[in-house]
Design an enzyme around this catalytic site. Sequence first.
Site, short mmCIF file in Angstrom:
data_model
loop_
_atom_site.label_atom_id
_atom_site.label_comp_id
_atom_site.label_asym_id
_atom_site.label_seq_id
_atom_site.Cartn_x
_atom_site.Cartn_y
_atom_site.Cartn_z
N LYS A 26 2.40 -15.26 3.11
CA LYS A 26 2.69 -16.01 1.89
C LYS A 26 4.19 -16.31 1.94
CE LYS A 26 1.58 -17.71 -2.18
NZ LYS A 26 0.79 -18.95 -2.29
N TYR A 70 0.81 -1.21 0.00
CA TYR A 70 0.00 0.00 0.00
C TYR A 70 0.84 1.27 0.00
CZ TYR A 70 -4.67 -1.87 0.76
OH TYR A 70 -5.88 -2.47 0.60
N ASP A 129 -6.72 -6.72 3.95
CA ASP A 129 -7.77 -6.05 3.18
C ASP A 129 -8.67 -7.11 2.55
OD1 ASP A 129 -9.13 -3.96 1.83
OD2 ASP A 129 -8.00 -4.46 0.01
N ASP A 136 -3.51 -18.17 0.68
CA ASP A 136 -4.42 -18.87 -0.24
C ASP A 136 -5.20 -19.95 0.49
OD1 ASP A 136 -1.94 -20.07 0.09
OD2 ASP A 136 -1.75 -20.78 -1.97
N ASP A 142 -12.59 -8.59 3.98
CA ASP A 142 -13.81 -8.47 3.17
C ASP A 142 -14.48 -9.83 3.02
OD1 ASP A 142 -13.76 -5.74 2.62
OD2 ASP A 142 -14.23 -6.06 0.50
C1 IPM Z 1 -10.53 -0.87 3.39
C2 IPM Z 1 -10.67 -0.33 2.00
C3 IPM Z 1 -9.47 0.54 1.67
C4 IPM Z 1 -8.24 -0.34 1.75
C5 IPM Z 1 -9.57 1.24 0.30
C6 IPM Z 1 -10.79 2.13 0.25
C7 IPM Z 1 -8.34 2.01 -0.06
O1 IPM Z 1 -10.82 -1.36 1.08
O2 IPM Z 1 -10.49 -0.08 4.35
O3 IPM Z 1 -10.47 -2.09 3.54
O4 IPM Z 1 -7.89 -1.01 0.79
O5 IPM Z 1 -7.60 -0.35 2.83
MG MG Z 2 -11.00 -3.26 1.94
#
Ligand code: IPM
Ligand code: MG
Length: 375
Positions: free
Chosen positions: A193, A144, A249, A225, A253
């Site tokens: 990884k 990042y 990240d 993975d 999700d």
């Molecule tokens: C999160 C989001 C952010 C990230 C984006 C919006 C840059 O996906 O907070 O998880 O990747 O960290």
């Molecule tokens: Mg995210």
Amino acid sequence: MNKKIAVLSGDGIGPEIMMEALKVLRKIEDIFGHKFETVEGLIGGSAREKYGEHFPKETVSIAENSDAILFGSVGGPVDKQMEPKWRNCETNSILAIRKHFNFNVNLRPVKLYSALKSSCVLRSDIVENGIDMLCVRELSQDVYFGKHETSGEVGMRHAFDEMSYDEKVIEAIAHAAFKAAMLRRKKVTSVDKANVLSCSKLWREVVTGVAKTYPDCILEHVLVDNMSMQVIRRPGDFDVVLMPNMFGDIISDEVSVFAGSLGMLPSASLNEKGFGLYEPSSGSAPDIAGKGIANPIGQILSAAMMLKFSFGMNIEHDAILGAVEKTLVDGLRTGDIADGGKSVSTSEMGAKIVENLNRFSLLTGVGARASLGSP
Ligand code: IPM
Ligand code: MG
């Protein structure tokens, strides 16, 4: 207690769900006798329109002069990403604010409330024993914040993203994960990884070293993975899941859907001084913005996390969680968790949570005014 909160609602559904979180905070003030001074600042597309920048200095100063930041969401519609208002909006606002305050610890709890078991995407036998995990994501390094470059002529272009990690940074996030695990089920799953990446090899070595200071905790290492599969097969087995920025990240999700909807999930980002930013995991959802149908629970639970982590208000935190759970047991559902059934609006959901908070205070006698018998 008197506390100053920077309220950065942002774009899309941000302002609508923030309004409900603020109502909950007002109720907490009322019940427990606190005073929360809220100062609003613009960030994201709305800030770009007024100040020509996504994270203007006015907002920086509001955030710097607060005891905590309550954040909504930023970003615009997918088909408008090239407009100046939305171009690089996330990078210039949420990534910029994380960098500005050097938030390195990101906590994303994922809990499946019993009342929502039927909304979970996983098979009922898999979620039978519940899901309660805490994603601990490193937030300040990794690919990042390395160099990002694209060079060369069309047809011969080359893109480059640099991934790097410092030992000290890994050490700090590992301690955060183990400390959290000590207060939970004492198990840390570290995701990397290490069969390919140097960053991951260092990560694994450092995490293994830190684990020695927490002999009561179990540590396991899982390749990312494999983790993306295991977490679906046996979600109940995971307690604290420790991850570098990028994998955190993605996996956070993935597991967020276990809670029934992304709209249910809060998060906290903390720096080494203990200063924190609290935001729901859902995005700005421009497609449903302004319709009054977004789920405010992720934002409300983010406010609860702020009370606990920034202000040390554990009872107040638990009271909000109790009120949210009761509201779900009462059967209230916003569209995202309604399974096609009857749904309520954003403000109806918020109002019911406030009502249940009030009921909680009267029942338990907790809180200054409640104990005097006022409503
Ligand atoms: C999160 C989001 C952010 C990230 C984006 C919006 C840059 O996906 O907070 O998880 O990747 O960290
Ligand atoms: Mg995210």
